[in-house]
Scaffold this motif. Structure first.
Motif, PDB file in Angstrom:
ATOM      1  N   MET A 148       0.814  -1.487   0.583  1.00 49.25           N
ATOM      2  CA  MET A 148       0.228   0.124   0.162  1.00 49.25           C
ATOM      3  C   MET A 148       0.700   1.086   0.093  1.00 49.25           C
ATOM      4  SD  MET A 148      -2.820  -0.656  -0.414  1.00 49.25           S
ATOM      5  CE  MET A 148      -3.716   0.738  -0.454  1.00 49.25           C
ATOM      6  N   ARG A 149       2.063   1.232   0.740  1.00 50.63           N
ATOM      7  CA  ARG A 149       3.173   2.233   0.876  1.00 50.63           C
ATOM      8  C   ARG A 149       3.226   2.533  -0.579  1.00 50.63           C
ATOM      9  NH1 ARG A 149       7.866   2.115   4.657  1.00 50.63           N
ATOM     10  NH2 ARG A 149       8.770   0.722   3.510  1.00 50.63           N
ATOM     11  N   SER A 150       3.323   1.527  -1.622  1.00 52.69           N
ATOM     12  CA  SER A 150       4.024   1.831  -3.015  1.00 52.69           C
ATOM     13  C   SER A 150       3.150   2.027  -4.374  1.00 52.69           C
ATOM     14  CB  SER A 150       4.706   0.154  -2.922  1.00 52.69           C
ATOM     15  OG  SER A 150       5.904  -0.028  -2.542  1.00 52.69           O
ATOM     16  N   ILE A 151       1.762   1.442  -3.504  1.00 51.40           N
ATOM     17  CA  ILE A 151       0.995   1.885  -4.364  1.00 51.40           C
ATOM     18  C   ILE A 151       0.380   3.523  -4.337  1.00 51.40           C
ATOM     19  CG2 ILE A 151      -1.942   1.926  -4.925  1.00 51.40           C
ATOM     20  CD1 ILE A 151       0.200  -0.333  -6.013  1.00 51.40           C
ATOM     21  N   LEU A 152       0.282   4.073  -2.797  1.00 49.54           N
ATOM     22  CA  LEU A 152       0.570   5.724  -2.293  1.00 49.54           C
ATOM     23  C   LEU A 152       1.234   6.483  -2.557  1.00 49.54           C
ATOM     24  CD1 LEU A 152      -0.867   5.726   0.999  1.00 49.54           C
ATOM     25  CD2 LEU A 152      -2.114   5.764  -1.025  1.00 49.54           C
ATOM     26  N   LYS A 153       2.656   5.721  -3.070  1.00 45.99           N
ATOM     27  CA  LYS A 153       3.797   6.434  -3.507  1.00 45.99           C
ATOM     28  C   LYS A 153       3.342   6.784  -5.740  1.00 45.99           C
ATOM     29  CE  LYS A 153       8.928   6.904  -4.421  1.00 45.99           C
ATOM     30  NZ  LYS A 153       8.864   7.594  -5.584  1.00 45.99           N
ATOM     31  N   ILE A 154       3.193   6.119  -5.951  1.00 44.25           N
ATOM     32  CA  ILE A 154       2.420   6.337  -7.571  1.00 44.25           C
ATOM     33  C   ILE A 154       1.654   7.075  -7.854  1.00 44.25           C
ATOM     34  CG2 ILE A 154       1.115   4.442  -9.041  1.00 44.25           C
ATOM     35  CD1 ILE A 154       2.991   1.927  -8.336  1.00 44.25           C
ATOM     36  N   PHE A 155       0.668   7.359  -6.557  1.00 44.17           N
ATOM     37  CA  PHE A 155      -0.316   8.177  -6.816  1.00 44.17           C
ATOM     38  C   PHE A 155       0.261   8.686  -6.843  1.00 44.17           C
ATOM     39  CE2 PHE A 155      -4.714   4.858  -5.020  1.00 44.17           C
ATOM     40  CZ  PHE A 155      -3.927   4.527  -5.761  1.00 44.17           C
ATOM     41  N   LYS A 156       0.536   9.514  -5.526  1.00 47.85           N
ATOM     42  CA  LYS A 156       1.529  10.776  -5.393  1.00 47.85           C
ATOM     43  C   LYS A 156       2.241  11.656  -7.172  1.00 47.85           C
ATOM     44  CE  LYS A 156       4.698  13.162  -1.703  1.00 47.85           C
ATOM     45  NZ  LYS A 156       5.642  13.281  -1.235  1.00 47.85           N
ATOM     46  N   ASP A 157       2.869  10.213  -6.986  1.00 48.77           N
ATOM     47  CA  ASP A 157       4.540  10.688  -8.199  1.00 48.77           C
ATOM     48  C   ASP A 157       3.700  10.966  -9.507  1.00 48.77           C
ATOM     49  OD1 ASP A 157       6.495   9.440  -6.315  1.00 48.77           O
ATOM     50  OD2 ASP A 157       6.714   8.061  -7.979  1.00 48.77           O
ATOM     51  N   TYR A 158       2.155  10.858  -9.757  1.00 45.45           N
ATOM     52  CA  TYR A 158       1.469  11.481 -10.817  1.00 45.45           C
ATOM     53  C   TYR A 158       0.516  11.520 -10.451  1.00 45.45           C
ATOM     54  CZ  TYR A 158       4.009   7.914 -13.430  1.00 45.45           C
ATOM     55  OH  TYR A 158       4.779   6.974 -14.195  1.00 45.45           O
ATOM     56  N   ASP A 159       0.461  12.323  -9.034  1.00 48.98           N
ATOM     57  CA  ASP A 159      -0.456  13.753  -8.615  1.00 48.98           C
ATOM     58  C   ASP A 159      -2.041  12.818  -9.084  1.00 48.98           C
ATOM     59  OD1 ASP A 159       1.364  15.277  -7.383  1.00 48.98           O
ATOM     60  OD2 ASP A 159       1.605  16.452  -9.997  1.00 48.98           O
ATOM     61  N   ASN A 160      -1.649  11.812  -8.797  1.00 47.95           N
ATOM     62  CA  ASN A 160      -3.667  10.982  -9.194  1.00 47.95           C
ATOM     63  C   ASN A 160      -4.406  11.333 -10.605  1.00 47.95           C
ATOM     64  OD1 ASN A 160      -3.565   9.991  -5.981  1.00 47.95           O
ATOM     65  ND2 ASN A 160      -4.527  11.848  -5.545  1.00 47.95           N
ATOM     66  N   ASP A 161      -2.961  12.099 -11.687  1.00 45.50           N
ATOM     67  CA  ASP A 161      -3.591  12.177 -12.650  1.00 45.50           C
ATOM     68  C   ASP A 161      -3.523  10.806 -13.845  1.00 45.50           C
ATOM     69  OD1 ASP A 161      -4.229  14.201 -14.747  1.00 45.50           O
ATOM     70  OD2 ASP A 161      -2.969  15.532 -14.660  1.00 45.50           O
ATOM     71  N   PHE A 162      -4.163   9.880 -14.227  1.00 44.22           N
ATOM     72  CA  PHE A 162      -4.385   9.510 -14.233  1.00 44.22           C
ATOM     73  C   PHE A 162      -5.539   9.093 -14.556  1.00 44.22           C
ATOM     74  CE2 PHE A 162      -2.552   7.891 -10.679  1.00 44.22           C
ATOM     75  CZ  PHE A 162      -3.605   6.607  -9.750  1.00 44.22           C
ATOM     76  N   GLU A 163      -6.108   8.018 -16.018  1.00 49.12           N
ATOM     77  CA  GLU A 163      -7.626   7.658 -15.994  1.00 49.12           C
ATOM     78  C   GLU A 163      -7.438   5.829 -15.416  1.00 49.12           C
ATOM     79  OE1 GLU A 163      -8.727   8.290 -20.168  1.00 49.12           O
ATOM     80  OE2 GLU A 163      -8.127   9.998 -20.100  1.00 49.12           O
ATOM     81  N   PHE A 164      -6.907   4.848 -15.200  1.00 47.04           N
ATOM     82  CA  PHE A 164      -6.782   3.468 -15.242  1.00 47.04           C
ATOM     83  C   PHE A 164      -5.795   3.183 -14.151  1.00 47.04           C
ATOM     84  CE2 PHE A 164      -8.958   4.809 -19.100  1.00 47.04           C
ATOM     85  CZ  PHE A 164     -11.149   3.766 -18.779  1.00 47.04           C
ATOM     86  N   ILE A 165      -6.225   2.881 -13.533  1.00 44.62           N
ATOM     87  CA  ILE A 165      -5.141   1.575 -12.671  1.00 44.62           C
ATOM     88  C   ILE A 165      -5.554   0.399 -13.081  1.00 44.62           C
ATOM     89  CG2 ILE A 165      -5.545   2.219 -10.059  1.00 44.62           C
ATOM     90  CD1 ILE A 165      -2.730   2.562  -9.995  1.00 44.62           C
ATOM     91  N   GLY A 166      -4.601  -0.658 -13.237  1.00 45.53           N
ATOM     92  CA  GLY A 166      -5.001  -2.267 -13.158  1.00 45.53           C
ATOM     93  C   GLY A 166      -3.947  -2.689 -12.487  1.00 45.53           C
ATOM     94  N   ALA A 167      -3.679  -4.159 -12.265  1.00 45.77           N
ATOM     95  CA  ALA A 167      -3.502  -5.023 -11.161  1.00 45.77           C
ATOM     96  C   ALA A 167      -3.213  -6.174 -12.012  1.00 45.77           C
ATOM     97  CB  ALA A 167      -3.337  -4.844 -10.009  1.00 45.77           C
ATOM     98  N   CYS A 168      -1.543  -6.933 -11.879  1.00 44.27           N
ATOM     99  CA  CYS A 168      -1.889  -8.145 -12.680  1.00 44.27           C
ATOM    100  C   CYS A 168      -0.716  -9.061 -11.752  1.00 44.27           C
ATOM    101  CB  CYS A 168      -0.431  -8.183 -13.696  1.00 44.27           C
ATOM    102  SG  CYS A 168       0.946  -7.444 -13.606  1.00 44.27           S
ATOM    103  N   PHE A 169      -1.051 -10.079 -11.438  1.00 40.81           N
ATOM    104  CA  PHE A 169      -0.599 -10.962 -10.740  1.00 40.81           C
ATOM    105  C   PHE A 169       0.480 -11.907 -11.750  1.00 40.81           C
ATOM    106  CE2 PHE A 169      -3.995  -8.608  -8.610  1.00 40.81           C
ATOM    107  CZ  PHE A 169      -3.750  -8.381  -7.234  1.00 40.81           C
ATOM    108  N   ASP A 170       1.062 -12.819 -10.670  1.00 45.43           N
ATOM    109  CA  ASP A 170       1.852 -13.649 -10.530  1.00 45.43           C
ATOM    110  C   ASP A 170       0.552 -15.348 -10.659  1.00 45.43           C
ATOM    111  OD1 ASP A 170       3.524 -12.838 -11.558  1.00 45.43           O
ATOM    112  OD2 ASP A 170       4.945 -13.767  -9.806  1.00 45.43           O
ATOM    113  N   SER A 171       0.673 -16.509 -11.809  1.00 42.64           N
ATOM    114  CA  SER A 171      -0.657 -17.159 -11.210  1.00 42.64           C
ATOM    115  C   SER A 171       0.931 -18.417 -11.026  1.00 42.64           C
ATOM    116  CB  SER A 171      -1.360 -17.654 -12.685  1.00 42.64           C
ATOM    117  OG  SER A 171      -0.122 -18.071 -13.276  1.00 42.64           O
TER     118      SER A 171
END
Length: 100
Positions: free
Chosen positions: A53-76
């Motif tokens: 969550m700390r990493s995700i919040l840093k991404i939000f801060k780095d991009y000033d929440n200025d993006f349209e979509f966010i997606g996540a992928c996981f290993d299988s």
């Protein structure tokens, strides 16, 4: 003088992204090992979630929440990478039981 009267040219890497895609597994695995061991009141380990969550919040801060979509992928358990290259992730240590 040098640079007078010129606006800095933004790097293409910092243009507003349309979508941010996050590869969750390495972030969680790294957070598990980088963040001091934390547990919930019932003893459940939460250091990986905290670090993620700390990493995700840093991404939000780095991009000033200025993006349209966010997606996540996981290993299988199986992937085309493992089928194509059997040595893929061969050097990686096994996942800790706390992360399962």
């Amino acid at each position: 003088g040098k640079g007078k009267g010129k606006e800095p040219v933004p790097s293409p890497a910092f243009k507003k992204p349309h979508t941010i895609l996050i590869d969750v597994s390495p972030i969680v695995h790294g957070a598990y090992h980088r963040v001091d061991y934390l547990t919930a009141p019932d003893g459940t380990p939460v250091n990986a979630v905290f670090g993620f969550m700390r990493s995700i919040l840093k991404i939000f801060k780095d991009y000033d929440n200025d993006f349209e979509f966010i997606g996540a992928c996981f290993d299988s358990k199986t992937s085309f990478r493992k089928e194509e290259v059997p040595s893929y992730k061969a050097q990686r240590s096994p996942m800790n039981d706390d992360l399962r």
